[in-house]
Design an enzyme around this catalytic site. Structure first.
Site, PDB file in Angstrom:
ATOM      1  N   CYS A 196       0.857  -5.764   3.238  1.00  0.00           N
ATOM      2  CA  CYS A 196       1.085  -5.316   4.611  1.00  0.00           C
ATOM      3  C   CYS A 196       1.965  -6.366   5.279  1.00  0.00           C
ATOM      4  CB  CYS A 196      -0.232  -5.090   5.342  1.00  0.00           C
ATOM      5  SG  CYS A 196      -1.312  -6.529   5.399  1.00  0.00           S
ATOM      6  N   ARG A 256      -4.506  -6.011   6.444  1.00  0.00           N
ATOM      7  CA  ARG A 256      -4.627  -4.552   6.326  1.00  0.00           C
ATOM      8  C   ARG A 256      -4.622  -4.128   4.862  1.00  0.00           C
ATOM      9  NH1 ARG A 256       0.168  -2.726  10.287  1.00  0.00           N
ATOM     10  NH2 ARG A 256       0.911  -4.800   9.718  1.00  0.00           N
TER      11      ARG A 256
END
Lengths: 282, 98
Positions: A233, A238
């Site tokens: 990410c 994430r």
């Protein structure tokens, strides 16, 4: 691995608030959130100071991790339950980090702090100090951690999963939209990466979607379940959420999280970058 | 609160000329809501970001030019969707009543 081995519900946490075997840990992007309020008995890990080396860009080493968990009162046989804001981004990052250093019994609170708050469950600002322990970590399990050269070598060969938002993937934004956009690095994505935003793996209340739904989402995005996978990410949090969905929930083998992610890759000299909504060519 | 909109979040250190800011306040029965989550969805309905509101119900996003949807979740309230247009160099103010 069964879902209940790695995920617990808000109700389970409420029922285990006084269970001495369970160490509840809050990890937030907003490192001040815990200080305002937290689940009763939870301790705090600050991802910026506790989990990052303070000089070079890397994780704390094995000895530092051992000292940290010993001081925080986490034992090798503790059932560690992690939760946090942002739909558990940083809690999932900490989960992956605990696995990296070999902690056996670690779970995520499904839905994290948001689900707890939406359930209107109690939060407190009472300080928590657990009795210190003598924690022993394992060497880093590099089968779940990707470095930049692994990513470059994976272009056109492995599954590369870009879990940022579609606008970050395409190069229209450089950071999540709740953060200012000034950044030094180039925008775009690693060529041949498929875009599967982390958020597709979660319901609005932050809980993970069912395994059938997850499988359908990755299949539709062009994910090849016969190949090894690297998820990335912007800074690796994430993609920890997606690593959790792929490896811990769907049981996919050989999934790595690239914690350098776009802030590293997008700053490298000479590596290929693709722009736009399509994966692009190798 | 230098540079802040009245009662809102401070804009200190933020170059508003290059940001497409969406911000506002979540209220219920005229009072600020201190526990709520606001999600920013792009024009296709895809999740882009989410923030918890401040103690005074305020929130802010740094978006891009175009149409966005704000989806608000709060304990004991129905989910509320609001469309908003953002543009670089401007601040789109949105009041959300639950």
């Amino acid at each position: 691995m069964a879902r209940e081995d790695v995920l617990v519900t808000t109700q389970w946490v409420e029922e285990n608030l006084d269970n001495p075997q369970v160490v509840l840990i809050e990890v937030d992007e907003d490192t001040s959130a815990y200080d305002r309020s937290h689940i009763r008995g939870a301790i705090k890990l600050d991802w910026t100071t506790d989990l990052q080396d303070q000089v070079r860009r890397d994780f704390v080493n094995k000895a530092q991790f051992e000292a940290l968990l010993s001081d925080k009162g986490v034992a090798n046989d503790s059932t560690v339950v992690l939760y946090g804001g942002n739909n558990n981004w940083f809690a999932a990052y900490a989960y992956w980090y605990f696995k990296l250093y070999g902690h056996q019994d670690v779970k995520l609170l499904d839905g994290g702090r948001k689900k707890w708050e939406l359930d209107a469950r109690e939060l407190t600002d009472e300080p928590v100090k657990l009795e210190s322990t003598t924690y022993t970590a394992s060497e880093q399990d590099l089968s779940i951690r990707a470095f930049r050269d692994d990513v470059v070598a994976a272009i056109g060969v492995q599954n590369l999963v870009d879990v940022r938002s579609p606008d970050e993937f395409a190069g229209r934004l450089l950071a999540p939209a709740h953060l200012p956009q000034e950044q030094a690095q180039r925008a775009g994505h690693v060529p041949t990466a498929v875009s599967v935003p982390w958020s597709k793996a979660a319901n609005d209340d932050g809980t993970f979607r069912s395994n059938d739904e997850l499988k359908a989402i990755y299949t539709e995005a062009g994910f090849d379940f016969s190949k090894d996978t690297i998820a990335y990410c912007r800074i690796g949090e994430r993609s920890s959420h997606t690593w959790f969905a792929l490896q811990e929930l769907l049981g996919e083998p050989n999934v790595k999280n690239y914690d350098g992610s776009w802030t590293e890759y997008g700053s490298l000299v000479g590596v290929p970058i693709a722009l736009g909504d399509e994966p692009g060519e190798a | 609160m230098c540079g802040a909109t009245e009662g809102g979040l401070p804009l200190d250190g933020i170059n508003t000329k290059i940001e497409a800011i969406i911000q506002g306040q979540v209220t219920k029965d005229g009072s600020p809501v201190g526990v709520a989550y606001v999600r920013l969805l792009d024009k296709s309905g895809e999740f882009t970001a989410e923030v918890p509101v401040s103690a005074t119900g305020h929130f802010r996003f740094f978006a891009g030019d175009g149409e966005w949807t704000l989806r608000t979740l709060a304990p004991g309230a129905d989910t509320v969707d609001r469309k908003v247009i953002a543009a670089v160099g401007s601040i789109a103010e949105v009041e959300i009543a639950l």
